[in-house]
Scaffold this motif. Structure first.
Motif, PDB file in Angstrom:
ATOM      1  N   GLY A  56       0.780  -1.223   0.000  1.00 11.67           N
ATOM      2  CA  GLY A  56       0.000   0.000   0.000  1.00 11.67           C
ATOM      3  C   GLY A  56       0.813   1.274   0.000  1.00 11.67           C
ATOM      4  N   LEU A  57       2.087   1.169   0.344  1.00 13.02           N
ATOM      5  CA  LEU A  57       2.967   2.333   0.390  1.00 13.02           C
ATOM      6  C   LEU A  57       4.124   2.133  -0.570  1.00 13.02           C
ATOM      7  N   THR A  58       4.463   3.185  -1.295  1.00 15.32           N
ATOM      8  CA  THR A  58       5.630   3.148  -2.168  1.00 15.32           C
ATOM      9  C   THR A  58       6.417   4.437  -2.010  1.00 15.32           C
ATOM     10  N   ARG A  59       7.670   4.372  -2.417  1.00 19.83           N
ATOM     11  CA  ARG A  59       8.555   5.523  -2.324  1.00 19.83           C
ATOM     12  C   ARG A  59       9.547   5.435  -3.472  1.00 19.83           C
ATOM     13  N   TYR A  60       9.861   6.600  -4.070  1.00 19.38           N
ATOM     14  CA  TYR A  60      10.758   6.638  -5.209  1.00 19.38           C
ATOM     15  C   TYR A  60      11.787   7.742  -5.037  1.00 19.38           C
ATOM     16  N   THR A  61      12.948   7.536  -5.612  1.00 20.25           N
ATOM     17  CA  THR A  61      13.883   8.633  -5.708  1.00 20.25           C
ATOM     18  C   THR A  61      13.399   9.564  -6.820  1.00 20.25           C
ATOM     19  N   ASP A  62      13.739  10.830  -6.715  1.00 21.09           N
ATOM     20  CA  ASP A  62      13.175  11.826  -7.638  1.00 21.09           C
ATOM     21  C   ASP A  62      13.494  11.536  -9.105  1.00 21.09           C
ATOM     22  N   SER A  63      14.679  11.020  -9.373  1.00 18.16           N
ATOM     23  CA  SER A  63      15.102  10.851 -10.762  1.00 18.16           C
ATOM     24  C   SER A  63      14.317   9.781 -11.519  1.00 18.16           C
ATOM     25  N   VAL A  64      13.560   8.939 -10.819  1.00 16.43           N
ATOM     26  CA  VAL A  64      12.796   7.893 -11.514  1.00 16.43           C
ATOM     27  C   VAL A  64      11.293   8.087 -11.403  1.00 16.43           C
ATOM     28  N   LYS A  65      10.856   9.076 -10.669  1.00 13.88           N
ATOM     29  CA  LYS A  65       9.421   9.298 -10.524  1.00 13.88           C
ATOM     30  C   LYS A  65       8.774   9.546 -11.880  1.00 13.88           C
ATOM     31  N   GLY A  66       7.648   8.880 -12.112  1.00 12.59           N
ATOM     32  CA  GLY A  66       6.957   9.007 -13.388  1.00 12.59           C
ATOM     33  C   GLY A  66       7.481   8.073 -14.462  1.00 12.59           C
ATOM     34  N   ARG A  67       8.617   7.434 -14.229  1.00 10.09           N
ATOM     35  CA  ARG A  67       9.186   6.502 -15.219  1.00 10.09           C
ATOM     36  C   ARG A  67       9.208   5.062 -14.694  1.00 10.09           C
ATOM     37  N   PHE A  68       9.489   4.888 -13.415  1.00  8.70           N
ATOM     38  CA  PHE A  68       9.596   3.558 -12.801  1.00  8.70           C
ATOM     39  C   PHE A  68       8.393   3.321 -11.902  1.00  8.70           C
ATOM     40  N   THR A  69       7.974   2.053 -11.835  1.00 10.87           N
ATOM     41  CA  THR A  69       6.885   1.658 -10.943  1.00 10.87           C
ATOM     42  C   THR A  69       7.277   0.382 -10.211  1.00 10.87           C
ATOM     43  N   ILE A  70       7.201   0.436  -8.890  1.00 10.66           N
ATOM     44  CA  ILE A  70       7.457  -0.744  -8.082  1.00 10.66           C
ATOM     45  C   ILE A  70       6.128  -1.380  -7.698  1.00 10.66           C
ATOM     46  N   SER A  71       6.077  -2.695  -7.722  1.00 12.40           N
ATOM     47  CA  SER A  71       4.856  -3.415  -7.348  1.00 12.40           C
ATOM     48  C   SER A  71       5.251  -4.769  -6.777  1.00 12.40           C
ATOM     49  N   ARG A  72       4.284  -5.456  -6.204  1.00  7.96           N
ATOM     50  CA  ARG A  72       4.591  -6.773  -5.648  1.00  7.96           C
ATOM     51  C   ARG A  72       3.391  -7.687  -5.767  1.00  7.96           C
ATOM     52  N   ASP A  73       3.683  -8.973  -5.809  1.00  8.12           N
ATOM     53  CA  ASP A  73       2.658 -10.011  -5.812  1.00  8.12           C
ATOM     54  C   ASP A  73       3.061 -10.998  -4.723  1.00  8.12           C
ATOM     55  N   ASN A  74       2.463 -10.853  -3.555  1.00 10.19           N
ATOM     56  CA  ASN A  74       2.873 -11.688  -2.424  1.00 10.19           C
ATOM     57  C   ASN A  74       2.487 -13.149  -2.610  1.00 10.19           C
ATOM     58  N   ALA A  75       1.478 -13.416  -3.418  1.00 10.85           N
ATOM     59  CA  ALA A  75       1.109 -14.810  -3.691  1.00 10.85           C
ATOM     60  C   ALA A  75       2.219 -15.522  -4.450  1.00 10.85           C
ATOM     61  N   LYS A  76       2.986 -14.750  -5.222  1.00  7.90           N
ATOM     62  CA  LYS A  76       4.098 -15.316  -5.986  1.00  7.90           C
ATOM     63  C   LYS A  76       5.447 -15.034  -5.340  1.00  7.90           C
ATOM     64  N   ASN A  77       5.436 -14.329  -4.209  1.00  4.52           N
ATOM     65  CA  ASN A  77       6.689 -13.952  -3.542  1.00  4.52           C
ATOM     66  C   ASN A  77       7.618 -13.171  -4.480  1.00  4.52           C
ATOM     67  N   LYS A  78       7.043 -12.193  -5.169  1.00  7.94           N
ATOM     68  CA  LYS A  78       7.831 -11.419  -6.113  1.00  7.94           C
ATOM     69  C   LYS A  78       7.571  -9.926  -5.971  1.00  7.94           C
ATOM     70  N   VAL A  79       8.600  -9.167  -6.235  1.00  8.94           N
ATOM     71  CA  VAL A  79       8.523  -7.721  -6.362  1.00  8.94           C
ATOM     72  C   VAL A  79       9.056  -7.364  -7.748  1.00  8.94           C
ATOM     73  N   TYR A  80       8.434  -6.369  -8.356  1.00  7.62           N
ATOM     74  CA  TYR A  80       8.783  -5.976  -9.710  1.00  7.62           C
ATOM     75  C   TYR A  80       9.205  -4.513  -9.748  1.00  7.62           C
ATOM     76  N   LEU A  81      10.039  -4.187 -10.706  1.00  9.38           N
ATOM     77  CA  LEU A  81      10.371  -2.804 -11.008  1.00  9.38           C
ATOM     78  C   LEU A  81      10.189  -2.616 -12.508  1.00  9.38           C
ATOM     79  N   GLN A  82       9.083  -1.965 -12.869  1.00  8.72           N
ATOM     80  CA  GLN A  82       8.831  -1.639 -14.266  1.00  8.72           C
ATOM     81  C   GLN A  82       9.545  -0.336 -14.586  1.00  8.72           C
ATOM     82  N   MET A  83      10.437  -0.380 -15.563  1.00 11.10           N
ATOM     83  CA  MET A  83      11.254   0.789 -15.898  1.00 11.10           C
ATOM     84  C   MET A  83      10.939   1.208 -17.323  1.00 11.10           C
TER      85      MET A  83
END
Length: 125
Positions: A56-83
């Motif tokens: 429910g909470l995310t945080r980004y460094t300024d240089s990637v805001k609007g370009r990168f998205t972090i997400s997770r799927d706990n059922a699959k034990n995975k976190v993603y970084l879409q760049m």
């Protein structure tokens, strides 16, 4: 304890996209906040993005805001970084990291107890 393994890195042209994955094994994954860091040769490892245990909470460094998205799927034990809209300055080894404080999204690398081995991202101009 949790073990982490990154995948999805590669070579891409500027303006292109990549999706990194961080696969976790071990204890209840939702108990862990997860972050992505990156490190280019000769530089310090820097914070990129973080996500809380439930997502429910995310945080980004300024240089990637609007370009990168972090997400997770706990059922699959995975976190993603879409760049998206990648730039040559995004070239680095990317690492995922986890801490057992699921709401602590610190930018400090020493706030994370577990690390993967990294995956290389190279963006050509």
């Amino acid at each position: 304890q949790v073990q982490l393994a990154e995948s999805g890195g590669g070579l891409v042209q500027a303006g292109g996209s990549l999706r990194l994955s961080c696969a976790a094994s071990g204890r209840t994954f939702s108990d862990y906040a997860v972050a992505w860091f990156r490190q280019a040769p000769g530089t310090e490892r820097e914070f990129v993005a973080a996500i809380s245990g439930i997502g429910g909470l995310t945080r980004y460094t300024d240089s990637v805001k609007g370009r990168f998205t972090i997400s997770r799927d706990n059922a699959k034990n995975k976190v993603y970084l879409q760049m998206n809209s990648l730039k040559p300055e995004d070239t680095a080894a990317y690492y995922c990291a986890a801490n057992g404080r699921k709401l602590v999204l610190t930018r400090d690398r020493y706030g994370y107890d577990y690390w993967g081995q990294g995956t290389q991202v190279t963006v050509s101009s």
